[in-house]
Design a protein around this motif. Structure first.
Motif, short mmCIF file in Angstrom:
data_model
loop_
_atom_site.label_atom_id
_atom_site.label_comp_id
_atom_site.label_asym_id
_atom_site.label_seq_id
_atom_site.Cartn_x
_atom_site.Cartn_y
_atom_site.Cartn_z
N UNK A 95 0.83 -1.21 0.00
CA UNK A 95 0.00 0.00 0.00
C UNK A 95 0.86 1.26 0.00
N UNK A 96 2.00 1.21 0.66
CA UNK A 96 2.94 2.34 0.59
C UNK A 96 3.61 2.40 -0.78
N UNK A 97 4.09 1.26 -1.24
CA UNK A 97 4.84 1.22 -2.49
C UNK A 97 3.98 1.66 -3.68
N UNK A 98 2.67 1.43 -3.57
CA UNK A 98 1.76 1.80 -4.65
C UNK A 98 1.82 3.30 -4.94
N UNK A 99 2.23 4.11 -3.96
CA UNK A 99 2.25 5.56 -4.14
C UNK A 99 3.62 6.07 -4.59
N UNK A 100 4.56 5.17 -4.78
CA UNK A 100 5.95 5.59 -4.97
C UNK A 100 6.13 6.52 -6.18
N UNK A 101 5.50 6.21 -7.29
CA UNK A 101 5.72 6.99 -8.51
C UNK A 101 5.25 8.44 -8.38
N UNK A 102 4.31 8.67 -7.47
CA UNK A 102 3.74 10.02 -7.33
C UNK A 102 4.39 10.81 -6.20
N UNK A 103 5.35 10.22 -5.50
CA UNK A 103 5.92 10.89 -4.32
C UNK A 103 6.97 11.94 -4.67
N UNK A 104 7.46 11.92 -5.89
CA UNK A 104 8.42 12.92 -6.34
C UNK A 104 8.00 13.44 -7.70
N UNK A 105 8.40 14.68 -8.00
CA UNK A 105 8.11 15.22 -9.33
C UNK A 105 9.26 14.89 -10.28
N UNK A 106 9.18 15.46 -11.48
CA UNK A 106 10.19 15.13 -12.49
C UNK A 106 11.60 15.53 -12.07
N UNK A 107 11.69 16.53 -11.18
CA UNK A 107 13.01 16.98 -10.71
C UNK A 107 13.46 16.24 -9.46
N UNK A 108 12.65 15.28 -9.00
CA UNK A 108 13.03 14.53 -7.81
C UNK A 108 12.61 15.19 -6.51
N UNK A 109 11.82 16.27 -6.61
CA UNK A 109 11.37 16.97 -5.40
C UNK A 109 10.20 16.22 -4.77
N UNK A 110 10.15 16.29 -3.44
CA UNK A 110 9.09 15.61 -2.70
C UNK A 110 7.73 16.21 -3.02
N UNK A 111 6.75 15.35 -3.28
CA UNK A 111 5.35 15.76 -3.45
C UNK A 111 4.58 15.17 -2.28
N UNK A 112 3.99 16.02 -1.45
CA UNK A 112 3.29 15.52 -0.26
C UNK A 112 2.02 14.79 -0.67
N UNK A 113 1.51 13.99 0.24
CA UNK A 113 0.38 13.11 -0.06
C UNK A 113 -0.82 13.87 -0.62
N UNK A 114 -1.13 15.01 -0.02
CA UNK A 114 -2.32 15.73 -0.46
C UNK A 114 -2.20 16.28 -1.88
N UNK A 115 -0.97 16.45 -2.37
CA UNK A 115 -0.78 17.00 -3.71
C UNK A 115 -0.39 15.94 -4.74
N UNK A 116 -0.36 14.68 -4.37
CA UNK A 116 0.05 13.64 -5.32
C UNK A 116 -1.04 13.38 -6.37
N UNK A 117 -0.59 13.07 -7.58
CA UNK A 117 -1.49 12.70 -8.67
C UNK A 117 -1.89 11.24 -8.47
N UNK A 118 -3.10 11.02 -7.99
CA UNK A 118 -3.50 9.67 -7.61
C UNK A 118 -3.69 8.75 -8.82
#
Length: 430
Positions: free
Chosen positions: A250-273
């Motif tokens: 369940x954690x790993x499922x979100x991995x692709x959305x946790x960073x943007x193209x530059x590798x910056x952290x994307x918080x849970x509320x702003x992730x592209x689900x």
């Protein structure tokens, strides 16, 4: 007259065999090593002979074809190699006698309640007499087949240091007489908890790297999930093993959305689900439901099942606004009763802050600060900063962000905190 050279197998045969060896390595390495350790009692010899067997497969399978049972072929080749090595070693006479007794078909596991050498190996690698970092390294080396260099790079240490760590662990097992077995029933719950803890530590290091430039080390997550999947299959009556696997998925499922193209952290509320892995979420939820299903004699849900339930609340919410924060806060309260950890209390403060408002969360954070239990942990001031920012107390929030920046070690998290600080700091004063 010289003999004519043997014809080379066609390129397609070489490619197909190489792919088969690669698949066999992923599927069989741990089994081959575990069996050889049981047969010879020598960890280094087992690894070396397993390597020789896979090298032989790369040479022979293109010519002879991939065997019907690759694992059995590799185990036999490794065992024969071990017998040859011991024959040449006068000091190995006793081990040779032991190995000779297993000659013939591939060795069968010694009878016990579980009957799997990989499980024996896993419990031995995770024995509490070993240091925690040694347990993780030894598990990756022997069960997952990572090289010493790969493990060293994963944990950001020099290869010679990692080599010494693994050598010391093997010596400790030998000198302390740590038995190569699944522990007896009276010790099994405690020792299973230790194994689960090592696997989750491994996953967490991959999911949120404690150092370096990248937020995640996906290869480590993959290894941890593979080992958790193996453990869950070997211990089908242990709901916490399925709970841990569900939690990881369940954690790993979100991995692709946790960073943007530059590798910056994307918080849970702003992730592209839409980038979340739906298949992993479905598997994780199904595993969790199975682990939680009432059954005679089944104990109440343990900490991994509760954490998986929290992860499922996030993973199944259609959007951030639909997240059931009240349910998550209740689950964290339950978790705090099972695992009285200050980190769990901090996570509960976040959930309460989302469910009941930032002031309620800030009060809980204040309790933690006064206790001193999380001194030096960057997420404590970072959480305080986020709650203050939501309350519009930007000056205090900025001070808390600066405190978090002084403590954080991961570059991606540092960039995220710096961005948050810049958002609330007048130009030039950050």
């Amino acid at each position: 007259m010289t003999a004519a050279p043997s014809p080379q197998p066609p390129a397609t045969a070489r490619t197909g065999a190489a792919d088969a060896v690669a698949r066999a390595f992923r599927a069989e390495w741990g089994q081959v090593v575990a069996t050889l350790i049981r047969v010879t009692g020598d960890w280094d010899l087992a690894e070396e002979c397993a390597q020789d067997a896979f090298a032989a497969a790369l040479e022979r399978w293109p010519r002879d074809g991939v065997p019907a049972r690759p694992g059995a072929w590799l185990t036999t080749a490794a065992r024969n190699r071990a017998v040859d090595r011991l024959r040449r070693d006068a000091a190995g006479a006793r081990k040779l006698a032991q190995a000779a007794r297993t000659a013939g078909p591939p060795p069968r596991p010694e009878p016990d309640a579980f009957g799997d050498d990989r499980l024996r190996l896993m419990f031995t690698c995770c024995h509490p007499a070993l240091r925690l970092d040694a347990r993780v390294a030894l598990t990756l080396r022997t069960l997952a087949g990572l090289t010493t260099g790969e493990i060293a790079r994963a944990f950001l240490v020099e290869e010679p240091a990692m080599s010494k760590r693994i050598t010391r662990a093997k010596r400790k097992i030998r000198d302390a007489g740590i038995p190569y077995r699944v522990p007896p029933p009276d010790l099994l719950p405690e020792r299973t908890t230790a194994v689960l803890g090592v696997l989750y530590l491994l996953f967490n290091e991959g999911y949120g790297a404690t150092g370096g430039g990248a937020l995640q080390r996906r290869a480590l997550c993959g290894e941890a999930i593979g080992l958790a999947r193996l453990l869950a299959s070997l211990l089908p009556a242990e709901p916490e093993a399925r709970g841990l696997l569900a939690l990881m998925l369940l954690h790993d499922a979100r991995a692709a959305a946790r960073t943007d193209a530059a590798g910056a952290l994307v918080t849970l509320e702003h992730q592209d689900r839409s980038r979340w892995d739906a298949a992993e979420i479905a598997e994780g939820v199904a595993l969790l439901e199975d682990a939680l299903r009432p059954a005679p004699g089944r104990p109440p849900p343990g900490p991994y099942q509760v954490q998986a339930a929290i992860a499922a609340c996030h993973a199944t919410a259609p959007d951030a606004a639909a997240t059931d924060w009240s349910q998550i806060a209740v689950l964290y309260e339950l978790l705090a009763g099972l695992v009285p950890s200050p980190v769990v209390r901090l996570n509960r403060a976040v959930a309460v802050g989302m469910a009941d408002g930032p002031a309620a969360g800030l009060e809980l954070v204040g309790d933690l600060e006064r206790s001193g239990a999380l001194d030096g942990y960057h997420l404590l001031p970072a959480t305080r900063a986020d709650l203050l920012r939501r309350m519009g107390r930007d000056t205090e929030a900025a001070a808390a962000y600066r405190a978090a920046l002084d403590l954080v070690a991961n570059d991606a998290e540092r960039r995220h905190l710096a961005r948050r600080l810049a958002e609330i700091t007048p130009h030039g004063s950050g």
